[in-house]
Design a protein around this motif. Structure first.
Motif, PDB file in Angstrom:
ATOM      1  N   ARG A  13       0.868  -1.194   0.000  1.00 24.57           N
ATOM      2  CA  ARG A  13       0.000   0.000   0.000  1.00 24.57           C
ATOM      3  C   ARG A  13       0.899   1.236   0.000  1.00 24.57           C
ATOM      4  O   ARG A  13       1.535   1.556   0.996  1.00 24.57           O
ATOM      5  CB  ARG A  13      -0.902   0.015   1.237  1.00 24.57           C
ATOM      6  CG  ARG A  13      -2.085  -0.939   1.156  1.00 24.57           C
ATOM      7  CD  ARG A  13      -3.185  -0.532   2.131  1.00 24.57           C
ATOM      8  NE  ARG A  13      -2.681  -0.333   3.477  1.00 24.57           N
ATOM      9  CZ  ARG A  13      -2.590  -1.292   4.393  1.00 24.57           C
ATOM     10  NH1 ARG A  13      -2.971  -2.517   4.114  1.00 24.57           N
ATOM     11  NH2 ARG A  13      -2.132  -1.016   5.604  1.00 24.57           N
ATOM     12  N   SER A  15       1.352   5.257  -0.499  1.00 20.80           N
ATOM     13  CA  SER A  15       0.685   6.555  -0.540  1.00 20.80           C
ATOM     14  C   SER A  15       1.641   7.550  -1.191  1.00 20.80           C
ATOM     15  O   SER A  15       2.798   7.661  -0.784  1.00 20.80           O
ATOM     16  CB  SER A  15       0.346   6.996   0.886  1.00 20.80           C
ATOM     17  OG  SER A  15      -0.283   8.246   0.847  1.00 20.80           O
ATOM     18  N   ASP A  46      -0.454  -0.972  -4.639  1.00 20.74           N
ATOM     19  CA  ASP A  46      -1.754  -0.322  -4.581  1.00 20.74           C
ATOM     20  C   ASP A  46      -1.497   1.158  -4.240  1.00 20.74           C
ATOM     21  O   ASP A  46      -1.146   1.485  -3.107  1.00 20.74           O
ATOM     22  CB  ASP A  46      -2.545  -1.051  -3.480  1.00 20.74           C
ATOM     23  CG  ASP A  46      -3.912  -0.477  -3.267  1.00 20.74           C
ATOM     24  OD1 ASP A  46      -4.280   0.433  -4.021  1.00 20.74           O
ATOM     25  OD2 ASP A  46      -4.596  -0.936  -2.324  1.00 20.74           O
ATOM     26  N   THR A  48      -2.316   5.078  -3.673  1.00 19.64           N
ATOM     27  CA  THR A  48      -3.349   6.091  -3.412  1.00 19.64           C
ATOM     28  C   THR A  48      -2.651   7.447  -3.302  1.00 19.64           C
ATOM     29  O   THR A  48      -1.499   7.534  -2.865  1.00 19.64           O
ATOM     30  CB  THR A  48      -4.124   5.840  -2.100  1.00 19.64           C
ATOM     31  OG1 THR A  48      -3.173   5.708  -1.051  1.00 19.64           O
ATOM     32  CG2 THR A  48      -4.988   4.611  -2.177  1.00 19.64           C
ATOM     33  N   GLU A  49      -3.362   8.478  -3.692  1.00 17.30           N
ATOM     34  CA  GLU A  49      -2.751   9.807  -3.715  1.00 17.30           C
ATOM     35  C   GLU A  49      -3.286  10.648  -2.558  1.00 17.30           C
ATOM     36  O   GLU A  49      -4.483  10.694  -2.318  1.00 17.30           O
ATOM     37  CB  GLU A  49      -3.084  10.465  -5.058  1.00 17.30           C
ATOM     38  CG  GLU A  49      -2.333  11.753  -5.252  1.00 17.30           C
ATOM     39  CD  GLU A  49      -2.479  12.286  -6.680  1.00 17.30           C
ATOM     40  OE1 GLU A  49      -2.450  11.471  -7.636  1.00 17.30           O
ATOM     41  OE2 GLU A  49      -2.617  13.512  -6.808  1.00 17.30           O
ATOM     42  N   GLU A  50      -2.388  11.298  -1.852  1.00 21.80           N
ATOM     43  CA  GLU A  50      -2.765  12.211  -0.773  1.00 21.80           C
ATOM     44  C   GLU A  50      -2.280  13.608  -1.175  1.00 21.80           C
ATOM     45  O   GLU A  50      -1.071  13.842  -1.243  1.00 21.80           O
ATOM     46  CB  GLU A  50      -2.104  11.769   0.540  1.00 21.80           C
ATOM     47  CG  GLU A  50      -2.491  12.585   1.744  1.00 21.80           C
ATOM     48  CD  GLU A  50      -3.976  12.468   2.105  1.00 21.80           C
ATOM     49  OE1 GLU A  50      -4.484  11.335   2.172  1.00 21.80           O
ATOM     50  OE2 GLU A  50      -4.623  13.518   2.301  1.00 21.80           O
ATOM     51  N   ARG A  71      -4.657   8.917   7.333  1.00 23.66           N
ATOM     52  CA  ARG A  71      -4.603   8.131   6.087  1.00 23.66           C
ATOM     53  C   ARG A  71      -3.153   7.727   5.780  1.00 23.66           C
ATOM     54  O   ARG A  71      -2.879   6.589   5.394  1.00 23.66           O
ATOM     55  CB  ARG A  71      -5.189   8.933   4.910  1.00 23.66           C
ATOM     56  CG  ARG A  71      -6.716   9.008   4.933  1.00 23.66           C
ATOM     57  CD  ARG A  71      -7.257   9.597   3.639  1.00 23.66           C
ATOM     58  NE  ARG A  71      -6.870  10.997   3.448  1.00 23.66           N
ATOM     59  CZ  ARG A  71      -7.469  12.030   4.042  1.00 23.66           C
ATOM     60  NH1 ARG A  71      -8.493  11.832   4.862  1.00 23.66           N
ATOM     61  NH2 ARG A  71      -7.052  13.261   3.819  1.00 23.66           N
ATOM     62  N   ALA A  75      -0.601   3.597   5.340  1.00 19.96           N
ATOM     63  CA  ALA A  75       0.180   3.108   4.192  1.00 19.96           C
ATOM     64  C   ALA A  75       1.368   2.275   4.663  1.00 19.96           C
ATOM     65  O   ALA A  75       1.872   2.452   5.775  1.00 19.96           O
ATOM     66  CB  ALA A  75       0.678   4.293   3.383  1.00 19.96           C
TER      67      ALA A  75
END
Ligand code: NAD
Ligand code: IPM
Ligand code: MN
Length: 363
Positions: A13, A15, A46, A48-50, A71, A75
Motif C-alpha cells: 500500500r 501513498s 496499490d 493512493t494519492e494524498e 490516512r 500506508a
C-alpha cells in the motif's frame, strides 16, 4: 544455516504525495520504477494519492486535507514529492505550503537520513573519484531551530526565533546515528566506522548540550569511532576531504544546510534522496525543493525521487526491489545512458532518466 527469506507484503500500500512544481513529474517517474521493480518480485502495488503542499493551501487554506495524517499512517510506504511555491506565503512572511512541520512533527519522524554518494559516471565539480564520497547525514528532524516554526517573536523592527535542544531528542537521534553506522562499511578513506558530531558548541549552550549527550551515547558504542567537527569547519571539510566522513549527526537547521552542500559535491540536488524515519510512519522524498522555474518542462533530474523510492522499499521490507532500483540507477549512469548537465538537469530530459532506469532493471 539455511537462508530464510521472508516474503515481502503484497499488495504494497503506497501513498504518494505529488506536491508542487517538479513534484508530480518526479513522483510519476518513481512510481513507474517502483511498479516495475515490485512486479519482478510478484509484488502488487496499490497506489493512493494524498494531496498536499502550496497548491492545496491555495485552494483550501491548509497545506494538508483533514484526516491526512491518519490516512498516511495506514500506508506501508509514503513517497512525497517536493512542495512549496515561493509566492504562497503567510502574513508573517514565511511560506504557507510547506509540510516539514506538519509531517515531520505530526508523524514524529525524528531522523532525517540523507545519504550523499558520488556515483560512477556522474560529472561533478569535485576532484574525487566515485566511492570516495559516501557518507550519510543524520539530521535531527523534530526540534533544533525549526521548533520555532510558526512561533518566535516579530514586530516591525525585530524578529527572534529560538532553538530548542532536548536531552531526550538528542539521545534518540544520536543513538539512531550510531545504529546506522553499524549498517555501513565505514569512511571511504580508511574503512573506519565513525560518527561525527557537527555542532557550534564553541559558541552556543544549546549545541553544548547536544555535544554532551553525543559523548554520553558514544561511550556505549565502543565499536564505532566518535569525533567532533564544528559546523563551519565541517562545511569546509565536506568539500576538501569528504572521504573522511562516514555518518554525521547534527541539529535540524545545520542538517538542512550541509545536506544541500553535500549534494553540490555529488552532481547536484537531483541526485540526493532522503528518508524521514520514525518509530511509526516514515516517509521518503528528495532533499531538494519544488524547483518551480523548471517545472513541467521535462528538465528535472528524477534520480533523487527514484532513489528515495528505493529507500522506501528497503524500509518496508522489499529489499530485493530496492537493490534492483539502486543497481539500475548506478548502471544507467555508469554506461552513459544518463548524463546530467552542469546546470543539474538530465541531457535528454526527465522521462529519458525514467526510461533508462526501467531498461536497466534486472528481472
Ligand atoms: P530547490 O531545491 O527547489 O531549487 C534549487 C536549485 O536546484 C534550482 O536551481 C532548481 O532548479 C535546482 N533543482 C532542484 N531540484 C532539481 C532537480 N531534481 N533537477 C534539476 N534541478 C533541480 O530550492 P528553492 O528554489 O530554494 O525552493 C523552491 C521551493 O521548494 C520553495 O518553495 C522551497 O520552500 C521549497 N522546498 C521544499 C522542499 C521539500 O518539499 N522537501 C525542500 C526544499 C525547498
Ligand atoms: C528540506 C527543506 C525543508 C526544510 C523546507 C522546505 C521546510 O528545505 O527538507 O530540506 O527546511 O527542512
Ligand atoms: Mn532543505
Amino acid at each position: 544455516m539455511p537462508n530464510i527469506e521472508t516474503q515481502p507484503i503484497s499488495p504494497l500500500r503506497l501513498s504518494i504525495m505529488p506536491g508542487d512544481g517538479i513534484g508530480p513529474e518526479l513522483v510519476a517517474s518513481a512510481v513507474a520504477v517502483i511498479e516495475a521493480a515490485c512486479a519482478a518480485d510478484g509484488t502488487a502495488v496499490d497506489v493512493t494519492e494524498e494531496p498536499g503542499g502550496a497548491g492545496v493551501y491555495r485552494e483550501t487554506g491548509e497545506a494538508l486535507l483533514p484526516g491526512a495524517l491518519d490516512r498516511l499512517r495506514q500506508a506501508h510506504g509514503i513517497l512525497k514529492g517536493p512542495v512549496g511555491l515561493p509566492d504562497v506565503r503567510k502574513p508573517d512572511g514565511t511560506e504557507a505550503g510547506l509540510l516539514g512541520g506538519l509531517l515531520r512533527i505530526g508523524l514524529d519522524t525524528f531522523a532525517n537520513v540523507r545519504p550523499i554518494r558520488m556515483l560512477r559516471g556522474v560529472d561533478t565539480v569535485m576532484k574525487f573519484e566515485p566511492g570516495q564520497i559516501d557518507y550519510t547525514i543524520i539530521r535531527e528532524n523534530t526540534e533544533g531551530l525549526y521548533l520555532s516554526r510558526g512561533g518566535g517573536v516579530r514586530n516591525y523592527h525585530a524578529a527572534s526565533d529560538q532553538m530548542l535542544i532536548t536531552r531526550a531528542g538528542t539521545e534518540r537521534i544520536v543513538k539512531f546515528a550510531f545504529e546506522h553506522a553499524r549498517t555501513r562499511n565505514g569512511a571511504p578513506r580508511d574503512g573506519v566506522r565513525r560518527v561525527t558530531c557537527v555542532d557550534k558548541s564553541n559558541v552556543l549552550r544549546s549545541f553544548a548540550l547536544f555535544r554532551e549527550v553525543f559523548d554520553e551515547v558514544a561511550a556505549s558504542y565502543p565499536d564505532i569511532e566518535a569525533n567532533h567537527v564544528y559546523a563551519d569547519a565541517a562545511a569546509h571539510a565536506l568539500v576538501v576531504e569528504p572521504d573522511r566522513f562516514d555518518v554525521l549527526v547534527m541539529e535540524n537547521f545545520l542538517g538542512d544546510i550541509l545536506s544541500d552542500l553535500g549534494a553540490g559535491t555529488v552532481g547536484g540536488l537531483g541526485m540526493c534522496p532522503s528518508g524521514n524515519i520514525g518509530h511509526g510512519a516514515s516517509y521518503f522524498e528528495p532533499i531538494h525543493g519544488s524547483a518551480p522555474t523548471i517545472a513541467g518542462r521535462n528538465l528535472a533530474n528524477p534520480t533523487s525521487q527514484i532513489l528515495s523510492a528505493a529507500l522506501l522499499l528497503r524500509h518496508s521490507g522489499h529489499d530485493r526491489a530496492a537493490m534492483r532500483i539502486e543497481a539500475a540507477v548506478e548502471e544507467s549512469f555508469a554506461d552513459g545512458s544518463i548524463v546530467i548537465l552542469p546546470a543539474g538537469g538530465p541531457e535528454k530530459g526527465t522521462e529519458s532518466v525514467t526510461a533508462a532506469v526501467l531498461e536497466h532493471l534486472q528481472p
